[in-house]
Design a protein around this motif. Structure first.
Motif, PDB file in Angstrom:
ATOM      1  N   SER A 249     -11.210  -5.319  -2.751  1.00  0.00           N
ATOM      2  CA  SER A 249     -10.046  -4.848  -1.994  1.00  0.00           C
ATOM      3  C   SER A 249      -9.679  -5.820  -0.891  1.00  0.00           C
ATOM      4  CB  SER A 249     -10.328  -3.480  -1.360  1.00  0.00           C
ATOM      5  OG  SER A 249     -10.666  -2.526  -2.332  1.00  0.00           O
ATOM      6  N   VAL A 250      -8.368  -5.915  -0.618  1.00  0.00           N
ATOM      7  CA  VAL A 250      -7.854  -6.665   0.536  1.00  0.00           C
ATOM      8  C   VAL A 250      -6.760  -5.802   1.155  1.00  0.00           C
ATOM      9  CG1 VAL A 250      -6.586  -8.694   1.328  1.00  0.00           C
ATOM     10  CG2 VAL A 250      -8.339  -8.952  -0.423  1.00  0.00           C
ATOM     11  N   SER A 251      -6.797  -5.626   2.474  1.00  0.00           N
ATOM     12  CA  SER A 251      -5.777  -4.805   3.134  1.00  0.00           C
ATOM     13  C   SER A 251      -5.011  -5.620   4.174  1.00  0.00           C
ATOM     14  CB  SER A 251      -6.419  -3.601   3.816  1.00  0.00           C
ATOM     15  OG  SER A 251      -7.176  -4.014   4.948  1.00  0.00           O
ATOM     16  N   ALA A 252      -3.794  -5.161   4.457  1.00  0.00           N
ATOM     17  CA  ALA A 252      -2.989  -5.794   5.511  1.00  0.00           C
ATOM     18  C   ALA A 252      -3.718  -5.713   6.846  1.00  0.00           C
ATOM     19  CB  ALA A 252      -1.625  -5.101   5.597  1.00  0.00           C
ATOM     20  N   ARG A 253      -4.449  -4.637   7.060  1.00  0.00           N
ATOM     21  CA  ARG A 253      -5.188  -4.499   8.324  1.00  0.00           C
ATOM     22  C   ARG A 253      -6.256  -5.577   8.463  1.00  0.00           C
ATOM     23  NH1 ARG A 253      -8.221   0.851  10.815  1.00  0.00           N
ATOM     24  NH2 ARG A 253      -9.330  -0.260  12.446  1.00  0.00           N
ATOM     25  N   ARG A 353     -10.759 -13.461  -2.418  1.00  0.00           N
ATOM     26  CA  ARG A 353     -10.647 -12.108  -2.971  1.00  0.00           C
ATOM     27  C   ARG A 353      -9.205 -11.781  -3.341  1.00  0.00           C
ATOM     28  NH1 ARG A 353     -13.236  -7.422   0.581  1.00  0.00           N
ATOM     29  NH2 ARG A 353     -15.100  -8.697   0.293  1.00  0.00           N
ATOM     30  N   LEU A 354      -8.266 -12.190  -2.487  1.00  0.00           N
ATOM     31  CA  LEU A 354      -6.850 -11.934  -2.770  1.00  0.00           C
ATOM     32  C   LEU A 354      -6.426 -12.643  -4.055  1.00  0.00           C
ATOM     33  CD1 LEU A 354      -4.155 -10.686  -1.862  1.00  0.00           C
ATOM     34  CD2 LEU A 354      -3.735 -12.763  -0.527  1.00  0.00           C
ATOM     35  N   VAL A 366      -8.858  -1.746 -13.169  1.00  0.00           N
ATOM     36  CA  VAL A 366      -7.464  -1.368 -12.975  1.00  0.00           C
ATOM     37  C   VAL A 366      -7.047  -1.932 -11.606  1.00  0.00           C
ATOM     38  CG1 VAL A 366      -8.133   0.928 -12.088  1.00  0.00           C
ATOM     39  CG2 VAL A 366      -5.793   0.504 -12.787  1.00  0.00           C
ATOM     40  N   ARG A 367      -5.960  -2.688 -11.611  1.00  0.00           N
ATOM     41  CA  ARG A 367      -5.458  -3.280 -10.361  1.00  0.00           C
ATOM     42  C   ARG A 367      -4.342  -2.379  -9.838  1.00  0.00           C
ATOM     43  NH1 ARG A 367      -3.413  -8.950 -11.091  1.00  0.00           N
ATOM     44  NH2 ARG A 367      -2.466  -8.064 -12.955  1.00  0.00           N
ATOM     45  N   TRP A 368      -4.454  -2.007  -8.561  1.00  0.00           N
ATOM     46  CA  TRP A 368      -3.494  -1.056  -8.004  1.00  0.00           C
ATOM     47  C   TRP A 368      -3.305  -1.311  -6.516  1.00  0.00           C
ATOM     48  CZ3 TRP A 368      -5.427   3.086  -4.735  1.00  0.00           C
ATOM     49  CH2 TRP A 368      -6.812   3.098  -4.602  1.00  0.00           C
ATOM     50  N   ARG A 374       1.948   1.594   8.262  1.00  0.00           N
ATOM     51  CA  ARG A 374       2.204   0.234   8.771  1.00  0.00           C
ATOM     52  C   ARG A 374       1.500  -0.847   7.948  1.00  0.00           C
ATOM     53  NH1 ARG A 374       1.357   3.215  13.328  1.00  0.00           N
ATOM     54  NH2 ARG A 374       3.112   3.429  14.760  1.00  0.00           N
ATOM     55  N   GLY A 375       1.016  -0.503   6.780  1.00  0.00           N
ATOM     56  CA  GLY A 375       0.277  -1.529   6.038  1.00  0.00           C
ATOM     57  C   GLY A 375       0.156  -1.197   4.567  1.00  0.00           C
ATOM     58  N   PHE A 376      -0.751  -1.909   3.912  1.00  0.00           N
ATOM     59  CA  PHE A 376      -0.976  -1.720   2.483  1.00  0.00           C
ATOM     60  C   PHE A 376      -2.373  -2.223   2.144  1.00  0.00           C
ATOM     61  CE2 PHE A 376       0.841  -5.931   3.106  1.00  0.00           C
ATOM     62  CZ  PHE A 376      -0.025  -6.742   2.387  1.00  0.00           C
ATOM     63  N   ALA A 377      -2.823  -1.863   0.943  1.00  0.00           N
ATOM     64  CA  ALA A 377      -4.093  -2.398   0.442  1.00  0.00           C
ATOM     65  C   ALA A 377      -3.940  -2.682  -1.042  1.00  0.00           C
ATOM     66  CB  ALA A 377      -5.229  -1.407   0.689  1.00  0.00           C
ATOM     67  N   LEU A 378      -4.620  -3.717  -1.501  1.00  0.00           N
ATOM     68  CA  LEU A 378      -4.626  -4.102  -2.915  1.00  0.00           C
ATOM     69  C   LEU A 378      -6.056  -3.967  -3.425  1.00  0.00           C
ATOM     70  CD1 LEU A 378      -2.625  -7.443  -2.462  1.00  0.00           C
ATOM     71  CD2 LEU A 378      -1.677  -5.184  -2.998  1.00  0.00           C
ATOM     72  N   HIS A 379      -6.200  -3.398  -4.625  1.00  0.00           N
ATOM     73  CA  HIS A 379      -7.540  -3.121  -5.152  1.00  0.00           C
ATOM     74  C   HIS A 379      -7.667  -3.535  -6.612  1.00  0.00           C
ATOM     75  CE1 HIS A 379      -8.039  -0.322  -1.731  1.00  0.00           C
ATOM     76  NE2 HIS A 379      -6.851   0.153  -2.045  1.00  0.00           N
TER      77      HIS A 379
END
Length: 648
Positions: A249-253, A353-354, A366-368, A374-379
Motif C-alpha cells: 500500500s501507498v497513501s497520499a498521507r 512500492r508505488l 487485486v489492485r484497488w 483529503r487523500g487516497f490510498a493505492l493497494h
C-alpha cells in the motif's frame, strides 16, 4: 502458597479450585473448563485449535490459565485495544495472583500508541503555528510526558483520541530514527519492546501481531519475541486484518508526511532548503491535483476505474516521477544528518512500492484504490490469504489458538478455516451458559417489504416503535449502512420521548457511557457498534437489526475473491457471502445478553430470514432463543407478570 503444578487447568477452574475459593462472584462453568483443557493440549502439542466460546463462557480465563502454566513463552493477541487493556490490567493480574505465579508479563501496542519524545520536541519548537485548543493540548501532552512511565496514549484521556495533534507527537515505522535518535535511551516504544522480549506472556493486538509477522515475511527484524504459542482472541477479525498486512500500500498521507518531514530536516543544514523546497512543493501540489482528479470516482474501486481516466493516469505518473526526483535529492543529503538518511530510505521505499503497485498486475493480487476526504490510498492485496498464513504458521513451529464468540456458521467452521488455510484444525464449539430460552426472545416482524425498497427504513421504524414503547427505550438500533442510520435518526428525533445517541455525534466510548447513564436511551449505530460493545444490565433490553449484514458490493477485493471462487466451481454467494454475513449477524445479536441476569428481545427485521432458503442458516447460527412473528409476544415479554411459557 498452594502448589498448583499437579492440578490440570480444568480442575483449577472447577468448583474445588482456587478461582472458586478466592474470587468473589466466580462461577465454575463446564464449558470454561473444557476450553482450558483443549488450550492446554494445543500448547503442549504445538497444535492449531479453533474454539468458538459463546458469550459468558469465560474464555479469557480459559486460555490464560493454561498459557501461564505452560512454562512456554506465549503471545496473546486481541482484536481491539479496549480488550487488550482489559486483559492486561484487569484479568491477567487476577489469574497470576490466584495461581501464585512469578512470571514476567508485558503489554505491547503499535508505535502510534506511544508518545515519541523526538517528535514532541520538534512539534514544541514549531508550536507557534497551532490554534488555541491545539496549543492547550500540546501543553497537556508536555506536562504528561514528564511524568508518564509507559508513554501510552491511553493514559491521557484529556486529549481526545481523534486529536490531529497525536500524529505530530507519535512516530511511524518510516520516520523513526532508531538507535541514532537523541532520545533513544528514554524511548517508550523501545522500552516496551525490551520488556516484551524478556516476558513470559505478552499481550498485543492483531494490528501489531500481523505488522510484525508481515515484516518477518520480508526478512526484517522481529518486534515480538519468538513464542511457543499464539492465542488470538476476537479471531473473527483475523482474515480481514491479515489481508491488510499482506497487502502492498501507498497513501497520499505517507507521501505528504515524507514531504513535510523532509522540509523539517532542512532546519540547521546549510543549503538544504534551497535544494528541497521546490521539489517538495511540487510533490505536494501534484498530490493535491491527483486527489482532485479522483473526485468523480467512487469511494473505492479497482484500478480499471483509475486507468479509465486520462487525468488520473497522468497524475499518478507525475507523482511517481516527482517522488523519484525527491528520493535522488535526499540521497545527496543522506550523509548530512540521520533525519535526511531516514527520509531518503522512506522515499526510495515508497517510490519502489508505488511503481510495483502501478506496474505489476498479477492474477494473484487485486489492485484497488480508496478515497478519503483529503487523500487516497493505492493497494495490491493478495486474493488468497490461505497460502501466506499457512506458511507463517509453519515457520513459527508454534501452537495457534483462534477463539471468539463468532467463528462458526450453523455449527461448522469451514468458512473461517478456509480463509486462514487451516487444513485439519482441532475444533471446539462451546455454547453460551446463558439460558436464552428464558432470558431472550427473537421477534421477526411480519409485513416488511424487500430491503431494497425505498421506504424500507421508515417501515422498519414503524414495526420497531411498539417494541420500544413496551421496553421504554433501552435499545440498540444497528444498521448495515450509514445512510439508513442517518435517515432513522432524522425520523426518530420527532417520534420518541427517549434520549437518542447517534453514532458520529460523539466518540464511541462517550456515546456508550452516556447511553448507560441515561437508563432509557436509544442508541443508533452502524458497523463499529456491532461488536466489542458490552452493556450489561437493564440499560440495554432490545437489539434491533435492520438488514442482514452482507458485505458492501462495492468492495473491489471482495468482488475479485468472489470471481475467483466462481472459477474454482464454488458458489460465491453460499460459499462466502452468506457465511460472512452470518458471522457478522452473530456479532450484532451478541450485544443483547451479556450476563446471567440480562433479559431482552432481538428484533430481526429482514424478511429474507423467513422467505429465502438461506435464512435458515442465519437463524441456525444464532443462540437458541424462542422465536415469534407476533407483536403481542414481544410486548408481553416486558410485562412483568406474563407467564413466559405462553410465548410461542
Amino acid at each position: 502458597m498452594i502448589d498448583h503444578d499437579d492440578i490440570d487447568a480444568a480442575a483449577l477452574l472447577g468448583p474445588d479450585g482456587p478461582f472458586a475459593r478466592e474470587l468473589p462472584n466466580f462461577a465454575p462453568r463446564a464449558v470454561q473448563q473444557a476450553m482450558a483443557e483443549a488450550v492446554a493440549q494445543a500448547i503442549a502439542g504445538r497444535e492449531t485449535l479453533i474454539a468458538e466460546a459463546g458469550t459468558g463462557t469465560g474464555k479469557t480465563y480459559a486460555y490464560l490459565v493454561p498459557a501461564l502454566r505452560s512454562g512456554e513463552r506465549v503471545i496473546v493477541s486481541t482484536g481491539t485495544k479496549a480488550l487488550q487493556d482489559q486483559l492486561y490490567f484487569r484479568d491477567l493480574p487476577k489469574v497470576v495472583s490466584v495461581l501464585g505465579l512469578r512470571l514476567k508479563t508485558a503489554l505491547l501496542k503499535g508505535r502510534a500508541n506511544y508518545l515519541c519524545l523526538y517528535r514532541l520536541d520538534q512539534t514544541v519548537r514549531e508550536g507557534a503555528s497551532f490554534d488555541k485548543p491545539q496549543a492547550a493540548q500540546l501543553a497537556t501532552i508536555r506536562a504528561w510526558s514528564a511524568r508518564t512511565r509507559r508513554g501510552d496514549r491511553m493514559e491521557l484521556a484529556e486529549v481526545p483520541e481523534e486529536s490531529p495533534l497525536w500524529p505530530q507527537v507519535t512516530s511511524t515505522p518510516e520516520n523513526c530514527l532508531g538507535v541514532e535518535c537523541l532520545f533513544y535511551d528514554d524511548c517508550h516504544v523501545f522500552k516496551a519492546r525490551r520488556e516484551a522480549q524478556e516476558a513470559d506472556l505478552v499481550v498485543v493486538n492483531h494490528h501489531l501481531l500481523f505488522a510484525d509477522l508481515a515484516l518477518k515475511q520480508e526478512g526484517f527484524g522481529e518486534i515480538l519475541p519468538g513464542a511457543a504459542a499464539f492465542i488470538l482472541d476476537e479471531a473473527h477479525q483475523v482474515p480481514e486484518l491479515a489481508g491488510q498486512f499482506f497487502s502492498q500500500s501507498v497513501s497520499a498521507r505517507q507521501l505528504g508526511d515524507l514531504a513535510q518531514d523532509s522540509l523539517r530536516e532542512c532546519s540547521g543544514v546549510t543549503g538544504a532548503i534551497g535544494l528541497l523546497l521546490e521539489p517538495v512543493e511540487a510533490l505536494q501540489e501534484a498530490l493535491r491535483k491527483l486527489r482532485l482528479a479522483m473526485e468523480p470516482l467512487g469511494l473505492r474501486g479497482t484500478f480499471a476505474a483509475l486507468e479509465g481516466s486520462g487525468e488520473v493516469r497522468d497524475g499518478l505518473r507525475e507523482v511517481g516521477d516527482l517522488l523519484s526526483t525527491l528520493a535522488d535529492l535526499l540521497a545527496s543529503q543522506a550523509e548530512r544528518s540521520r533525519g535526511f538518511a531516514n527520509a531518503y530510505e522512506r522515499a526510495a521505499m515508497l517510490a519502489e512500492r508505488l511503481e510495483r503497485i502501478l506496474e505489476q498486475a498479477s492474477d494473484r493480487d487485486v489492485r484497488w484504490y480508496e478515497l478519503f476526504p483529503r487523500g487516497f490510498a493505492l493497494h495490491a492485496t493478495p486474493l488468497d490469504l490461505a497460502a501466506p498464513l499457512r506458511a507463517m504458521r509453519e515457520r513459527s513451529e508454534a501452537a495457534w489458538v483462534f477463539t471468539s464468540a463468532t467463528l462458526s456458521v450453523a455449527g461448522r467452521f469451514e468458512h473461517f478455516a478456509r480463509q486462514l488455510g487451516l487444513d485439519e484444525p482441532q475444533a471446539l464449539l462451546l455454547e453460551s451458559p446463558f439460558d436464552y430460552a428464558k432470558q431472550a426472545l427473537c421477534y421477526m416482524p411480519q409485513g416488511l417489504p424487500d430491503p431494497a425498497a425505498r421506504d424500507y427504513t421508515e417501515r422498519v421504524l414503524d414495526v420497531v416503535l411498539p417494541v420500544l414503547q413496551a421496553s421504554n427505550g433501552r435499545a440498540f438500533l444497528l444498521f448495515t449502512s450509514h445512510r439508513a442510520l442517518r435517515r432513522a435518526a432524522e425520523l426518530l428525533a420527532e417520534r420518541v420521548p427517549w434520549p437518542l445517541f447517534v453514532q458520529g455525534t460523539a466518540p464511541r466510548h462517550q456515546l456508550l457511557e452516556d447511553f448507560r447513564h441515561s437508563g432509557h436511551g436509544v442508541l443508533l449505530g452502524a458497523a463499529s457498534f456491532w461488536e466489542g460493545v458490552d452493556v450489561a444490565g437493564d440499560a440495554l433490553s432490545v437489539v434491533v437489526i435492520d438488514k442482514l449484514p452482507f458485505a458492501a458490493p462495492d468492495d473491489p477485493v471482495l468482488v475479485a475473491r468472489l470471481e475467483a471462487l466462481e472459477q474454482q466451481g464454488i458458489n460465491p454467494f453460499m460459499g462466502w457471502q452468506v457465511p460472512a454475513a452470518a458471522i457478522a449477524l452473530k456479532q450484532g445479536a451478541g450485544r443483547l445478553i451479556r450476563s446471567v441476569t440480562d433479559r431482552g428481545i432481538l428484533v430481526l427485521c429482514d424478511p429474507r430470514l423467513a422467505t429465502k432458503n438461506y435464512g435458515k442458516l442465519f437463524l441456525a447460527s444464532l443462540p437458541p432463543m424462542p422465536r415469534t412473528r407476533e407483536l403481542v409476544d414481544a410486548e408481553a415479554f416486558f410485562a412483568p407478570l406474563v407467564d413466559e411459557r405462553n410465548v410461542c
